[in-house]
Design an enzyme around this catalytic site. Structure first.
Site, PDB file in Angstrom:
ATOM      1  N   THR A   7      -5.410  -0.462  -5.903  1.00  0.00           N
ATOM      2  CA  THR A   7      -6.254   0.713  -6.101  1.00  0.00           C
ATOM      3  C   THR A   7      -5.484   1.992  -6.330  1.00  0.00           C
ATOM      4  O   THR A   7      -4.303   2.087  -5.980  1.00  0.00           O
ATOM      5  CB  THR A   7      -7.146   0.889  -4.838  1.00  0.00           C
ATOM      6  OG1 THR A   7      -8.061   1.951  -5.044  1.00  0.00           O
ATOM      7  CG2 THR A   7      -6.318   1.207  -3.595  1.00  0.00           C
TER       8      THR A   7
ATOM      9  N   ASP B 125      -7.425   8.389   2.516  1.00  0.00           N
ATOM     10  CA  ASP B 125      -7.765   7.288   3.427  1.00  0.00           C
ATOM     11  C   ASP B 125      -7.231   7.551   4.836  1.00  0.00           C
ATOM     12  O   ASP B 125      -7.581   6.846   5.777  1.00  0.00           O
ATOM     13  CB  ASP B 125      -7.235   5.952   2.898  1.00  0.00           C
ATOM     14  CG  ASP B 125      -8.246   5.292   1.962  1.00  0.00           C
ATOM     15  OD1 ASP B 125      -9.379   5.784   1.869  1.00  0.00           O
ATOM     16  OD2 ASP B 125      -7.896   4.275   1.335  1.00  0.00           O
TER      17      ASP B 125
ATOM     18  N   ARG C 200       0.835  -1.188   0.000  1.00  0.00           N
ATOM     19  CA  ARG C 200       0.000   0.000   0.000  1.00  0.00           C
ATOM     20  C   ARG C 200       0.879   1.250   0.000  1.00  0.00           C
ATOM     21  O   ARG C 200       2.042   1.213   0.403  1.00  0.00           O
ATOM     22  CB  ARG C 200      -0.868  -0.042   1.261  1.00  0.00           C
ATOM     23  CG  ARG C 200      -1.935   1.006   1.306  1.00  0.00           C
ATOM     24  CD  ARG C 200      -3.065   0.490   2.152  1.00  0.00           C
ATOM     25  NE  ARG C 200      -3.980   1.522   2.602  1.00  0.00           N
ATOM     26  CZ  ARG C 200      -4.979   2.022   1.872  1.00  0.00           C
ATOM     27  NH1 ARG C 200      -5.159   1.616   0.637  1.00  0.00           N
ATOM     28  NH2 ARG C 200      -5.789   2.931   2.373  1.00  0.00           N
TER      29      ARG C 200
ATOM     30  N   ASN D 201      -7.406   4.485  -5.153  1.00  0.00           N
ATOM     31  CA  ASN D 201      -8.417   5.022  -4.247  1.00  0.00           C
ATOM     32  C   ASN D 201      -9.622   5.497  -5.044  1.00  0.00           C
ATOM     33  O   ASN D 201     -10.433   4.682  -5.458  1.00  0.00           O
ATOM     34  CB  ASN D 201      -7.863   6.111  -3.328  1.00  0.00           C
ATOM     35  CG  ASN D 201      -8.830   6.376  -2.173  1.00  0.00           C
ATOM     36  OD1 ASN D 201      -9.618   5.502  -1.832  1.00  0.00           O
ATOM     37  ND2 ASN D 201      -8.775   7.555  -1.591  1.00  0.00           N
TER      38      ASN D 201
ATOM     39  N   THR E 202     -11.232   0.867  -7.003  1.00  0.00           N
ATOM     40  CA  THR E 202     -10.311  -0.173  -6.621  1.00  0.00           C
ATOM     41  C   THR E 202     -10.658  -1.363  -7.492  1.00  0.00           C
ATOM     42  O   THR E 202     -11.695  -1.349  -8.142  1.00  0.00           O
ATOM     43  CB  THR E 202     -10.537  -0.467  -5.119  1.00  0.00           C
ATOM     44  OG1 THR E 202     -10.297   0.735  -4.420  1.00  0.00           O
ATOM     45  CG2 THR E 202      -9.679  -1.578  -4.597  1.00  0.00           C
TER      46      THR E 202
HETATM   47  O1  DON Z   1      -8.073   1.133   0.751  1.00  0.00           O
HETATM   48  C1  DON Z   1      -9.242   1.479   0.769  1.00  0.00           C
HETATM   49  O2  DON Z   1     -10.041   1.094   1.593  1.00  0.00           O
HETATM   50  C2  DON Z   1      -9.749   2.425  -0.304  1.00  0.00           C
HETATM   51  N1  DON Z   1      -8.674   3.198  -0.829  1.00  0.00           N
HETATM   52  C3  DON Z   1     -10.428   1.637  -1.355  1.00  0.00           C
HETATM   53  C4  DON Z   1     -11.076   2.530  -2.373  1.00  0.00           C
HETATM   54  C5  DON Z   1     -12.089   1.835  -3.164  1.00  0.00           C
HETATM   55  O3  DON Z   1     -12.370   0.689  -2.997  1.00  0.00           O
HETATM   56  C6  DON Z   1     -12.786   2.655  -4.172  1.00  0.00           C
HETATM   57  N2  DON Z   1     -13.597   1.833  -5.011  1.00  0.00           N
HETATM   58  N3  DON Z   1     -14.654   1.929  -5.326  1.00  0.00           N
END
Ligand code: DON
Length: 593
Positions: free
Chosen positions: A422, A446, A113, A424, A404
């Protein structure tokens, strides 16, 4: 694109769902479980299976397996291919998680990440009065009309990208093929182009995408087209092809300390960004122990912190373990009520406790403890919805020391790889790093810039998730594997911000409790509650009776979302065949051999 959306997709789901209801009686007379009747049979294969949200990428993965690569090789090749063919979320400029479960039962979790750069600070998005600053706001369109959203855009919205390092780490340690051979298919897709499917063409041409990408000249030049794209158009990305060529020839470290790193650094310096050479050079992949829980005799192997997903899902499953879900039945008000109340409680705990375990002590053991769940279960009123404002985070045992994408791979040796990665938000920060040709994430959203203030997914978070240099933002990504008596049962995950956790949870419960086959479990209508706001979101497809009964219990309902994009693989316990299920809400593909 956000994964709670309305319109076209919903129509498809409600059609599926009404078919499901209609055929229930007929199929009860046949041998297949009634709940499977609305979904096509999963894709069946003997040797290997790849399920991703985009067909070209799934095929790249399957070819990698055919050429003798293992599931980790295939997962790396798919990740690189999606960086070309799924520009909303596939990426070189983002990050994610890879869960690997080996045939002998060992599992490991690769955390690639994004991390906050050295120049980051907890006040970096605040003005002198402590209010969140300007460019993190833009208008986005939701199914209930255009509204302001805290979508972070621009070069300062990005964390240090981890995808290339993560793929390099996974391949070097657990793969068997050469790096260059895994990059080559992605490079070809970028240089020769690929045919846009309906969904990708629509996304690239949408107003929201235009509004975001036209702010940045390279994004505009590469991703936008006057008059928009049509499905069937060929989409070529020459800049990205050149970057992939460098990666193929010079190797993955070039991204962090070579030519690509220097160009990214220069771009950041020229554009008031915050990621520089040292940040890239110092980026570290973190291999972590996978989180394990159990549910009715099955083992759940899933994402540990800095994901909140595995912890929250195990907490919810522990709560449900004391509830006769099977007897209550899929889609009944009782089942939805129990699941929603479990979600409310787990998300209250998420808001309070979760963050980067390398910076904050997290009560993980306490949160996934069965006795703790029993206490939470006892706090649920069978006949009345709880009120989120009255539900505070629990008191677990003391501290122990919208874009994502998810894809799943199983190889001929039974190794399973579950990857969620992702940028994001859809198209991340909107910024393409000059002529490097790839989009940068907006993962800094996030973190919580102001504890107690919702982020772009509306979730609340605490001090545990404030910004600090080198820190990893809290995630909801929940790549998961389910096993029974040492045998692989199910591999799954989803995008969708906080709805990821509940998408995986819904699917596991559908599969294990309601006996759905994997395709039906993936396709069945989902629910989502995240504690705050106090609202139970439901996809179309639940019966009006269920909805009335839930309202009577006091649930604040919002019906008509489309939640998640779960791409899953199950193992047929009788034959050992691999059963692939791409989520019918989107245009993904299960490909096996
Ligand atoms: O890591 C996470 O929880 C977010 N950055 C995920 C973002 C996400 O799933 C957007 N999709 N629709």
């Amino acid at each position: 694109m956000c994964y709670i959306q309305g319109e076209m997709k919903i129509k498809r789901i409600s059609l599926l769902a009404s078919l499901a209801c209609g055929l229930l009686i007929c199929s009860a007379l046949r041998t297949a479980p009634p709940v499977s009747a609305a979904s096509p049979q999963p894709v069946r294969a003997r040797h290997g299976m790849v399920v991703s949200t985009e067909e070209n990428a799934s095929r790249v993965g399957m070819e990698t397996l055919r050429r003798g690569g293992n599931a980790v090789d295939a997962a790396v090749a798919v990740g690189l291919a999606l960086a070309v063919t799924h520009p909303t979320a596939g990426n070189l400029g983002g990050g994610g998680f890879m869960l690997i479960r080996f045939k002998d039962g060992r599992a490991t979790f690769i955390d690639f990440r994004e991390r906050a750069p050295a120049a980051a600070s907890r006040t970096m998005y605040l003005d002198a009065n402590g209010n969140q600053t300007g460019d993190s706001w833009m208008k986005v369109e939701s199914s209930d009309g255009t509204r302001e959203s805290m979508l972070m855009v621009g070069p300062r919205a990005s964390g240090i990208p981890g995808s290339v390092a993560g793929f390099d780490y996974a391949r070097s340690k657990y793969g068997s093929m050469q790096w260059a051979d895994l990059v080559a298919p992605a490079e070809k897709l970028a240089s020769e182009g690929f045919v846009l499917d309906y969904e990708t063409a629509r996304s690239l041409s949408s107003q929201n995408t235009r509004r975001l990408l036209e702010r940045y000249p390279d994004s505009k030049r590469i991703f936008l087209k006057e008059g928009g794209y049509q499905w069937g158009d060929t989409f070529v990305q020459k800049d990205l092809a050149s970057t992939l060529e460098i990666l193929r020839k010079k190797g993955p470290r070039d991204f962090y300390e070579g030519e690509i790193a220097r160009r990214l650094d220069a771009f950041m310096k020229a554009n008031n960004g915050a990621i520089f050479l040292d940040d890239l050079k110092n980026y570290k992949v973190k291999e972590r122990e996978a989180l394990r829980g159990t549910y009715r005799g099955y083992e759940i192997v899933t994402a540990p912190p800095p994901s909140s997903g595995g912890v929250a899902m195990i907490e919810m499953l522990n709560i449900l373990e004391g509830v006769p879900m099977k007897e209550n039945g899929f889609g009944s008000a009782k089942s939805v009520h129990w699941a929603a109340e479990a979600m409310r409680r787990a998300f209250a705990d998420r808001a309070e406790f979760m963050g980067d375990p390398d910076f904050t002590k997290l009560p993980v053991k306490g949160l996934v403890d069965k006795k703790y769940a029993a206490g939470l279960r006892a706090s649920i009123d069978v006949d009345h919805a709880g009120k989120s404002q009255d539900v505070r985070a629990g008191n677990p045992a003391p501290y122990e020391s919208m874009e994502t994408t998810h894809y799943s791979v199983v190889d001929k040796d039974g190794t399973a790889v579950s990857v969620t990665y992702t940028l994001n938000g859809g198209y991340g920060s909107g910024v393409t790093a000059g002529d490097l040709g790839f989009l940068l994430n907006n993962e800094m959203d996030d973190f919580t810039a102001v504890p107690g203030k919702p982020n772009m997914y509306g979730v609340l978070q605490s001090e545990a998730n404030t910004i600090a240099p080198g820190k990893t933002p809290l995630s909801s990504m929940t790549p998961t594997v389910v096993t029974k008596d040492g045998q692989l049962v199910l591999v799954l995950g989803s995008p969708g911000g906080p709805t990821i956790i509940n998408t995986v949870f819904n699917t596991v419960v559908n599969f294990l409790d309601f006996g759905m086959n994997v395709q039906a479990a993936v396709d069945a209508p989902r629910i989502h509650h995240q504690w705050m706001p106090d609202r139970l979101q439901m996809e179309n497809g639940f019966s009006p009776d269920t909805i009335e009964l839930l309202k009577a219990r006091g649930h604040n309902l919002s019906v008509g979302a489309s939640i998640g994009d779960c791409n899953a693989i199950a193992i047929d316990p009788r034959s050992g065949d691999l059963l692939g299920a791409a989520d019918s809400r989107h245009m993904g593909k299960a490909v096996g051999y």
